[in-house]
Design a protein around this motif. Structure first.
Motif, PDB file in Angstrom:
ATOM      1  N   THR A  48       0.707  -1.124  -0.157  1.00 33.50           N
ATOM      2  CA  THR A  48       0.162   0.284  -0.138  1.00 33.50           C
ATOM      3  C   THR A  48       0.848   1.171  -0.048  1.00 33.50           C
ATOM      4  OG1 THR A  48      -1.740  -1.157   1.251  1.00 33.50           O
ATOM      5  CG2 THR A  48      -1.819   1.359   1.156  1.00 33.50           C
ATOM      6  N   ALA A  49       1.889   1.295   0.864  1.00 31.05           N
ATOM      7  CA  ALA A  49       2.865   2.536   0.846  1.00 31.05           C
ATOM      8  C   ALA A  49       3.463   2.637  -0.337  1.00 31.05           C
ATOM      9  CB  ALA A  49       3.767   2.110   1.897  1.00 31.05           C
ATOM     10  N   ILE A  50       4.164   1.807  -1.164  1.00 27.30           N
ATOM     11  CA  ILE A  50       4.780   1.765  -2.167  1.00 27.30           C
ATOM     12  C   ILE A  50       3.717   2.271  -3.378  1.00 27.30           C
ATOM     13  CG2 ILE A  50       5.977   0.486  -4.044  1.00 27.30           C
ATOM     14  CD1 ILE A  50       7.626   1.109  -1.865  1.00 27.30           C
ATOM     15  N   LEU A  51       2.418   1.617  -3.410  1.00 29.13           N
ATOM     16  CA  LEU A  51       1.792   2.247  -4.364  1.00 29.13           C
ATOM     17  C   LEU A  51       1.164   3.527  -4.169  1.00 29.13           C
ATOM     18  CD1 LEU A  51      -0.643  -0.824  -5.250  1.00 29.13           C
ATOM     19  CD2 LEU A  51       0.836   0.083  -6.771  1.00 29.13           C
ATOM     20  N   GLY A  52       0.998   4.077  -2.980  1.00 30.43           N
ATOM     21  CA  GLY A  52       0.590   5.256  -2.619  1.00 30.43           C
ATOM     22  C   GLY A  52       1.480   6.296  -2.768  1.00 30.43           C
ATOM     23  N   ILE A  53       2.668   6.107  -2.557  1.00 30.90           N
ATOM     24  CA  ILE A  53       3.942   7.155  -2.697  1.00 30.90           C
ATOM     25  C   ILE A  53       4.192   7.160  -4.366  1.00 30.90           C
ATOM     26  CG2 ILE A  53       6.277   7.613  -2.818  1.00 30.90           C
ATOM     27  CD1 ILE A  53       4.998   8.283  -0.157  1.00 30.90           C
TER      28      ILE A  53
END
Length: 341
Positions: free
Chosen positions: A145-150
């Motif tokens: 989620t963090a990777i896609l969000g950033i």
């Protein structure tokens, strides 16, 4: 209380409110409703923990605000925001400018980055607590989620600049969010949450996609590669919109047929007329962009309509709010159904 201490506390609260408002808190229903929905579904499962479920939703909310601020930061660094004024001078209709809190001088880019990091680190700390209880599955979901969000607008991928923004939003606010919260709350995975998370993700992505269709001309002018700009053809845009809407309800029907969802989930079809109305309004926008429509009570809440009309944004807001209300109504139905099945 000591006056100096009170003044300091007030200053901290004012700063907190400032960043909450500028992190587009009005978009929080897009994460709160799917999160609450996942908790309600998990509450029917053995091993349910209300505390961990609520903590997971809190982490989602804070992470959402952080990602919104990062989106502003990366967008501002790439293009600034003055292009909206240029578009207005050329006669394009476009939504309000982003990052007005920077262009107005209320803060600066470094402070924005600091705030984005602060929200994101807080969300990570909450994720750490959940990891202690639910271990590696939660860590994997949070990491993806963090990777896609950033990467939504951040380098090196800048997915929203490649026509993949709706895809990212659909995955993050649908399956990743709901599965993560569900697992946090009950410690297991079930196929039912997948069949519900897919339409939720599609309806969240639909809000952004509806926006992209209405901003097609100005986005194309400044070289912003949304899905609408990628498709180019307006009939293709409408076909894609129909897919978002129809696939959302088809997923529920598939879940019922396969036995993962009870027949009560078919009550979500009560929201289908709202989807039809949204599609009709978007067809009218593409063919007759100057045609005006007024809200109807069954479209859901559309507050401050006189102010919206005064600002000449009714062409945008009636469609954007209807897309948002469609998601809300759908989620509220599923929340009720989760206690019946």
């Amino acid at each position: 209380m000591d006056p100096m201490l009170k003044e300091q506390n007030d200053r901290v609260l004012d700063t907190f409110r400032f960043w909450i408002n500028n992190a587009r808190s009005t978009a929080l229903p897009q994460s709160i409703l799917p999160g609450v929905l996942a908790v309600c579904m998990a509450s029917q499962v053995k091993g349910f923990s209300a505390g961990l479920g609520i903590l997971a939703v809190l982490g989602v909310i804070i992470g959402h605000l952080g990602i919104n601020l990062f989106d502003d930061y990366f967008d501002y660094k790439v293009k600034g925001t003055q292009f909206r004024d240029v578009l207005a001078q050329k006669g394009f209709r476009s939504r309000i400018a982003k990052c007005h809190y920077i262009t107005s001088g209320a803060t600066d880019l470094d402070s924005l980055l600091t705030a984005a990091c602060a929200f994101s680190l807080t969300a990570m700390l909450i994720g750490g607590v959940l990891f202690v209880f639910r271990e590696y599955f939660i860590a994997a979901v949070a990491f993806i989620t963090a990777i896609l969000g950033i990467s939504y607008s951040g380098p090196p991928l800048r997915l929203s600049y490649r026509g993949l923004g709706e895809f990212v939003i659909g995955i993050v606010f649908g399956p990743l969010l709901m599965i993560g919260v569900y697992y946090s709350a009950c410690g297991r995975f079930d196929g039912s949450v997948l069949f519900v998370s897919i339409p939720v993700g599609l309806l969240v992505a639909n809000i952004v996609y509806t926006h992209a269709i209405m901003d097609y001309e100005p986005d194309k002018e400044v070289g912003k590669m949304t899905l609408a700009v990628l498709l180019k053809n307006k009939n293709a845009m409408l076909c894609c919109l129909a897919f978002f809407l129809l696939a959302a309800f088809a997923s529920i029907i598939a879940g019922v047929i396969s036995g993962y969802l009870s027949k009560y989930y078919l009550l979500t079809l009560l929201a289908f007329p709202m989807a039809c109305a949204l599609f009709y309004l978007m067809v009218q926008f593409v063919r007759y962009p100057q045609k005006k429509f007024s809200p109807r009570f069954w479209m859901g809440p559309m507050s401050n309509w006189p102010l919206i009309q005064k600002n000449q944004l009714e062409w945008f807001m009636i469609r954007w709010l209807l897309a948002r209300n469609l998601l809300s109504f759908f989620c509220l139905i599923v929340i009720v159904v989760s206690f019946l099945s």
